[in-house]
Every structure is written in C-alpha cells, then in structure tokens.
Design a protein around this motif. Structure first.
Motif, short mmCIF file in Angstrom:
data_model
loop_
_atom_site.label_atom_id
_atom_site.label_comp_id
_atom_site.label_asym_id
_atom_site.label_seq_id
_atom_site.Cartn_x
_atom_site.Cartn_y
_atom_site.Cartn_z
N LEU A 45 39.90 33.66 33.74
CA LEU A 45 39.55 34.97 34.30
C LEU A 45 38.04 35.09 34.51
CD1 LEU A 45 40.59 37.79 35.11
CD2 LEU A 45 40.25 38.49 32.74
N ASP A 46 37.26 34.61 33.54
CA ASP A 46 35.79 34.62 33.71
C ASP A 46 35.41 33.84 34.97
OD1 ASP A 46 35.24 36.04 31.41
OD2 ASP A 46 34.78 34.28 30.19
N GLY A 49 36.23 35.62 38.10
CA GLY A 49 35.29 36.72 38.30
C GLY A 49 34.00 36.22 38.94
N GLN A 50 33.51 35.09 38.42
CA GLN A 50 32.28 34.50 38.97
C GLN A 50 32.50 34.08 40.42
OE1 GLN A 50 31.45 31.30 36.20
NE2 GLN A 50 31.48 32.71 34.46
N ARG A 52 34.45 35.34 42.63
CA ARG A 52 34.44 36.48 43.55
C ARG A 52 33.02 36.81 43.98
NH1 ARG A 52 37.73 41.78 42.50
NH2 ARG A 52 36.96 42.07 44.61
N SER A 53 32.10 36.81 43.01
CA SER A 53 30.71 37.13 43.35
C SER A 53 30.16 36.11 44.36
CB SER A 53 29.83 37.11 42.10
OG SER A 53 30.36 37.97 41.11
N SER A 129 26.81 35.02 34.58
CA SER A 129 27.80 34.00 34.24
C SER A 129 27.44 33.21 32.99
CB SER A 129 27.97 33.00 35.39
OG SER A 129 28.17 33.67 36.60
#
Ligand SMILES: [Zn+2]
Lengths: 251, 137
Positions: A45-46, A49-50, A52-53, A129
């Motif tokens: 998940l981390d 998330g990264q 997506r950025s 991150s």
C-alpha cells in the motif's frame, strides 16, 4: 512531448514501486502468518501510494489527456521500465524477503539522494516516501536475519534465494539514456555513486544473517530498457485485467 | 486539524481553499477526508477547493494534545517519542500504555497493523489487543 527524458525518468522510478507493490499484493490472504501477511500488504500500500504521486506528476509532464491510471494500467510490457529484481515471483517466503531486502536497501539510498534533486516535486515525494521505506527496510532486514540465522531449512532456502536474486542486483546501478540526461541537469540521482555503499550495507546484513555472499559475477539486466523476464507479462495480465476488460472503470 | 492533516484553510475570493496532507502516501482515507471537509463547508454555506500536498511531509509531531486524547479515547495508543518508539518496535520494551486499563505491561504483536500508520499491541494485564500509532518523523 517536450520533456520526454524527465517523463521516462519518473516512470523508471515509479515502475519499480508499482511492480513490487503488485508482487506483495499477491500475498493478500496468502502470507505465511497473519502478521507477515499484513506487513507485506501494508508495504504494498505504501508503494502504491508513492506510485500515485509519481504517475500524477508524469501525467502532468506528458501534458496530453493521459491520466495516472492510463500510465499505470495501459502500457505494454516493453513500456515498463522497472528493474528485473522487483518482478521476480514469490517463489517462497525466503524469496519474498530477500527480494524486498535487496530492493529496500537500494530504495533507501536512492531516496536519500533524490531529496537533493533540483526538481521540487521529486524532492517532496522522496521526503515523504523515505519515512515509509525506512520501515520497509527494518522489516525485511529483521526477517532476513531471522531466516538466515534460523533453522537448517530456513537458512538453506534463504541462501538459495540470495544466490538466485543476486544476479539482478547489478542492474540497480545501470543508467539509461534518460537517466544520464537527467543526471546532467541535476534532477536525477547518479546511482553509480552509492553502488559501493549498497553492497557494503547488503553484505553486512548477509554476514550477520550467517549467509554467504555470492561470488558470481554474472548479472542480468534489461528491465530499465523494457526487456523483461518471462514473469512480467503474467503479472501485468493480472494487474491490467479490470482496465482492459472494463475500459475506464473507476472504483 | 487535530491530526495535522489539514494544513491551511484560506479564503480566495468567496472560495475556501483547504490544503490537506496524507499521513502515509497510500493513506486510503484522503479521499474521504477531502469529501467530508467539502461537505461540512457546503453545509456551512461555503464553496471550497481541496488540494492534496506532500511537502512538508506529515509527522506525528503535528498531532495536537486534543488529537492524542481523541485517539486514546477511540482505543488507539498515541505515538511515543522517536527513541521510545524504536524501543517498543525493535527492542521489545514495554512502554506503550494500554488504552483499556492504562497498564504499561504491553507487548508488540506486529510492527504493521490494520492501516499503514499503526502497529498491533496486546496488554498482558487485561489481555486487550489494541492499535498503537507509530511515531513518524
Ligand atoms: Zn490493559
């Protein structure tokens, strides 16, 4: 596209996290224990998330109507620039941990350097991150020691994983044309500069885990140019299934 | 506000511009938080624009005393300082206070919990399993 090199450079970083995130996501409900299952999927998940950025930024640079989802989901195998290491399968838990460890050490050093980039967006993503990646590294390092210095069976399996995955480590320090162009502009990280530091870190943990450091000098590369191992196609067919079957679907 | 997720809220003409920042990159609550803010402002009679920002990166230091209290009341132990955090997550120290009986006789069950920001603990006095909000700097 005006800034093709920057675009490709961002994909190179992001694709590593996407593909590794997908590999870890495969363990949802299949981890060897509840705690490791949750850990692997949390790390996944981390990474997503990264990703997506990075892809949002890449979509902005592309400047056409493509979205972060198009970039993530609708490229062909040869258009992904991740390193071969992250696409290697979850053969057993030792492989999952060794793959993670070999990448986390790199990822941490990489993000440390990326914080010095001249590109403010990349700096912001790196600063965010790296806090997460330090947790990842802690997890994979702990487990590597526990498996290596564990039972006869866990040691043998972990050594096997180290020997097999070692061949993909050198590629982490290979630079593409886009990388080199961005390095000269002060935007990209010159990964060759921390190669020695990387192997020092890795070897120290392997030694502590009572594992042998492989001596093989045979290394595989190609992922950064889109030439992948046979595993990536299968992974992508899973990853892209929903978007290909129901184009433009949203949650 | 008390979690440090809302960073700024300013009027630009008639519109409220609100900046929010995620605790962890993959925090799935950001869309909901954004929608909730929009809805609350709408109910109060304001138009709003929500912007997601990454820098400066969120830290647990931004959780206010009121926010920490709210976490505890909900059953989530608030983050310790960085050093104590390391001791409980890596060295098996018993420093996290049980949210149920306030005992410090608690142990780490898993470094990762139900969401990216938490770890799982259990109290050895009252046996209550609970979440601990990990320190992030
Ligand atoms: Zn208790």
């Amino acid at each position: 596209m005006k800034n093709k090199n920057l675009y490709n450079y961002i994909l190179g970083i992001a694709d590593n996290s996407l593909i590794l995130g997908q590999r870890l996501g495969e363990l949802t409900g299949h981890g060897p224990s509840l705690e490791t299952d949750i850990a692997c999927t949390n790390i996944s998940l981390d990474l997503f998330g990264q990703v997506r950025s990075y892809y949002q930024y890449a979509a902005k640079i592309a400047g056409d109507d493509r979205t972060e989802d198009d970039i993530a989901m609708l490229r062909k195998e040869r258009e992904y620039f991740n390193v071969l290491l992250v696409e290697q399968p979850n053969t057993n838990f030792a492989y999952t941990i060794v793959r993670q460890f070999l990448f986390d050490v790199y990822h941490y050093l990489f993000l440390t350097e990326l914080q010095k980039s001249h590109d403010v967006t990349l700096v912001a993503i790196a600063k965010k991150s790296i806090k997460e990646v330090s947790y990842h590294k802690r997890f994979s390092t702990d487990w590597l020691k526990r498996l290596g210095d564990g039972t006869t069976e866990s040691k043998q399996k972990t050594q096997q994983a180290v020997n097999d995955l070692w061949t993909y480590t050198e590629e982490l320090f290979y630079t593409t044309q886009a990388d080199n162009a961005m390095i000269s502009e002060g935007i990209a990280v010159d990964v060759t500069k921390f190669k020695a530091n990387y192997y020092q870190n890795v070897n120290a943990v392997l030694t502590e885990a009572t594992l042998d450091i492989p001596e093989s000098k045979f290394f595989q590369k190609g992922g950064k140019q889109g030439i992948h191992t046979e595993h990536l196609g299968y992974l992508l067919s899973d990853l892209q299934y929903m978007q290909r079957t129901y184009p433009n679907m949203e949650w | 506000m008390d979690m440090g997720v809302v960073r700024t809220a300013i009027f630009v003409k008639e519109v409220v511009h609100v900046q929010i920042t995620p605790t962890y990159s993959g925090c799935p609550a950001m869309d909901v938080i954004g929608d909730d803010i929009k809805m609350a402002l709408k109910n109060a009679g304001y138009h709003s624009k929500i912007e997601l920002i990454l820098a400066p990166a969120w830290t647990t230091d931004w959780i206010t005393p009121k926010g920490r209290k709210a976490l505890e009341n909900y059953g989530i132990a608030a983050p310790l300082n960085a050093e104590a955090d390391k001791d409980v997550l890596l060295n098996g120290k018993r420093l996290v206070t049980c949210t149920n009986c306030k005992s410090q006789n608690t142990r780490l069950v898993s470094q990762f919990g139900s969401t990216a920001c938490k770890a799982q603990f259990q109290c050895d006095d009252c046996q209550e399993p609970f979440d601990y909000f990990k320190c992030l700097k």
